[in-house]
Design a protein around this motif. Structure first.
Motif, PDB file in Angstrom:
ATOM      1  N   THR A 298     -35.922 -34.526  -0.056  1.00 33.57           N
ATOM      2  CA  THR A 298     -36.125 -33.361   0.806  1.00 33.57           C
ATOM      3  C   THR A 298     -35.255 -33.425   2.064  1.00 33.57           C
ATOM      4  O   THR A 298     -35.032 -32.410   2.701  1.00 33.57           O
ATOM      5  CB  THR A 298     -37.604 -33.205   1.223  1.00 33.57           C
ATOM      6  N   LYS A 299     -34.767 -34.610   2.403  1.00 32.72           N
ATOM      7  CA  LYS A 299     -33.898 -34.765   3.573  1.00 32.72           C
ATOM      8  C   LYS A 299     -32.416 -34.670   3.227  1.00 32.72           C
ATOM      9  O   LYS A 299     -31.581 -34.524   4.106  1.00 32.72           O
ATOM     10  CB  LYS A 299     -34.152 -36.109   4.243  1.00 32.72           C
ATOM     11  N   CYS A 300     -32.079 -34.770   1.952  1.00 32.78           N
ATOM     12  CA  CYS A 300     -30.677 -34.786   1.534  1.00 32.78           C
ATOM     13  C   CYS A 300     -30.035 -33.418   1.748  1.00 32.78           C
ATOM     14  O   CYS A 300     -30.577 -32.392   1.342  1.00 32.78           O
ATOM     15  CB  CYS A 300     -30.572 -35.176   0.061  1.00 32.78           C
ATOM     16  N   SER A 301     -28.862 -33.433   2.387  1.00 30.79           N
ATOM     17  CA  SER A 301     -28.105 -32.201   2.612  1.00 30.79           C
ATOM     18  C   SER A 301     -26.851 -32.133   1.749  1.00 30.79           C
ATOM     19  O   SER A 301     -26.039 -31.228   1.904  1.00 30.79           O
ATOM     20  CB  SER A 301     -27.725 -32.077   4.094  1.00 30.79           C
ATOM     21  N   GLY A 302     -26.673 -33.105   0.869  1.00 25.90           N
ATOM     22  CA  GLY A 302     -25.569 -33.050  -0.080  1.00 25.90           C
ATOM     23  C   GLY A 302     -24.222 -33.498   0.443  1.00 25.90           C
ATOM     24  O   GLY A 302     -23.193 -33.085  -0.091  1.00 25.90           O
ATOM     25  N   TYR A 303     -24.187 -34.335   1.451  1.00 27.35           N
ATOM     26  CA  TYR A 303     -22.907 -34.828   1.950  1.00 27.35           C
ATOM     27  C   TYR A 303     -22.210 -35.717   0.921  1.00 27.35           C
ATOM     28  O   TYR A 303     -20.997 -35.776   0.875  1.00 27.35           O
ATOM     29  CB  TYR A 303     -23.086 -35.608   3.251  1.00 27.35           C
ATOM     30  N   GLY A 304     -22.968 -36.451   0.124  1.00 27.68           N
ATOM     31  CA  GLY A 304     -22.414 -37.263  -0.939  1.00 27.68           C
ATOM     32  C   GLY A 304     -21.864 -38.614  -0.532  1.00 27.68           C
ATOM     33  O   GLY A 304     -21.254 -39.305  -1.349  1.00 27.68           O
ATOM     34  N   ARG A 305     -22.044 -39.000   0.708  1.00 25.58           N
ATOM     35  CA  ARG A 305     -21.524 -40.290   1.172  1.00 25.58           C
ATOM     36  C   ARG A 305     -22.097 -41.443   0.362  1.00 25.58           C
ATOM     37  O   ARG A 305     -21.391 -42.380   0.011  1.00 25.58           O
ATOM     38  CB  ARG A 305     -21.834 -40.508   2.656  1.00 25.58           C
TER      39      ARG A 305
ATOM     40  N   GLU B  57     -26.345 -31.818 -10.456  1.00 25.13           N
ATOM     41  CA  GLU B  57     -25.683 -30.550 -10.758  1.00 25.13           C
ATOM     42  C   GLU B  57     -25.784 -29.519  -9.627  1.00 25.13           C
ATOM     43  O   GLU B  57     -25.068 -28.524  -9.623  1.00 25.13           O
ATOM     44  CB  GLU B  57     -26.233 -29.950 -12.067  1.00 25.13           C
ATOM     45  N   PHE B  58     -26.659 -29.778  -8.654  1.00 27.95           N
ATOM     46  CA  PHE B  58     -26.823 -28.863  -7.521  1.00 27.95           C
ATOM     47  C   PHE B  58     -26.085 -29.350  -6.270  1.00 27.95           C
ATOM     48  O   PHE B  58     -26.136 -28.722  -5.223  1.00 27.95           O
ATOM     49  CB  PHE B  58     -28.304 -28.671  -7.207  1.00 27.95           C
ATOM     50  N   GLY B  59     -25.413 -30.510  -6.390  1.00 29.57           N
ATOM     51  CA  GLY B  59     -24.645 -31.037  -5.270  1.00 29.57           C
ATOM     52  C   GLY B  59     -25.399 -31.977  -4.364  1.00 29.57           C
ATOM     53  O   GLY B  59     -24.911 -32.328  -3.292  1.00 29.57           O
ATOM     54  N   TYR B  60     -26.581 -32.398  -4.792  1.00 32.18           N
ATOM     55  CA  TYR B  60     -27.383 -33.323  -3.988  1.00 32.18           C
ATOM     56  C   TYR B  60     -27.400 -34.699  -4.633  1.00 32.18           C
ATOM     57  O   TYR B  60     -27.241 -34.832  -5.848  1.00 32.18           O
ATOM     58  CB  TYR B  60     -28.817 -32.807  -3.835  1.00 32.18           C
ATOM     59  N   ALA B  61     -27.624 -35.699  -3.815  1.00 26.87           N
ATOM     60  CA  ALA B  61     -27.658 -37.064  -4.326  1.00 26.87           C
ATOM     61  C   ALA B  61     -28.941 -37.326  -5.103  1.00 26.87           C
ATOM     62  O   ALA B  61     -29.979 -36.702  -4.852  1.00 26.87           O
ATOM     63  CB  ALA B  61     -27.559 -38.051  -3.166  1.00 26.87           C
ATOM     64  N   LYS B  62     -28.820 -38.249  -6.041  1.00 24.44           N
ATOM     65  CA  LYS B  62     -30.007 -38.744  -6.731  1.00 24.44           C
ATOM     66  C   LYS B  62     -29.788 -40.215  -7.027  1.00 24.44           C
ATOM     67  O   LYS B  62     -28.654 -40.680  -7.113  1.00 24.44           O
ATOM     68  CB  LYS B  62     -30.308 -37.947  -7.990  1.00 24.44           C
ATOM     69  N   VAL B  63     -30.897 -40.925  -7.151  1.00 27.72           N
ATOM     70  CA  VAL B  63     -30.864 -42.351  -7.425  1.00 27.72           C
ATOM     71  C   VAL B  63     -30.759 -42.556  -8.927  1.00 27.72           C
ATOM     72  O   VAL B  63     -31.447 -41.889  -9.703  1.00 27.72           O
ATOM     73  CB  VAL B  63     -32.133 -43.030  -6.871  1.00 27.72           C
TER      74      VAL B  63
END
Length: 61
Positions: free
Chosen positions: A5-12, A25-31
């Motif tokens: 819920t805090k991820c903004s999709g920076y991808g770092r 697929e939505f541009g957000y990080a996942k573990v």
């Protein structure tokens, strides 16, 4: 630990430690998997935590 819920999709995190994180697929990080960090990637995982702009990830011992 990862708070999506805090991820903004920076991808770092995925750039720094692709063995633990990927971009969905939505541009957000996942573990990946259960989030276990391979011993060889502990330094990279720590760097990913430190560089997350939203502080969405943390390491749990």
């Amino acid at each position: 630990m990862f708070d999506a819920t805090k991820c903004s999709g920076y991808g770092r995190c995925a750039e720094i430690c692709p063995s633990v994180f990927e971009i969905d697929e939505f541009g957000y990080a996942k573990v990946l998997g259960d989030g276990t960090v391979p011993a060889a990637d502990e330094t990279k995982a720590t760097q990913a935590v430190a560089e997350c702009p939203e502080k969405a990830i943390s390491l749990v011992a």
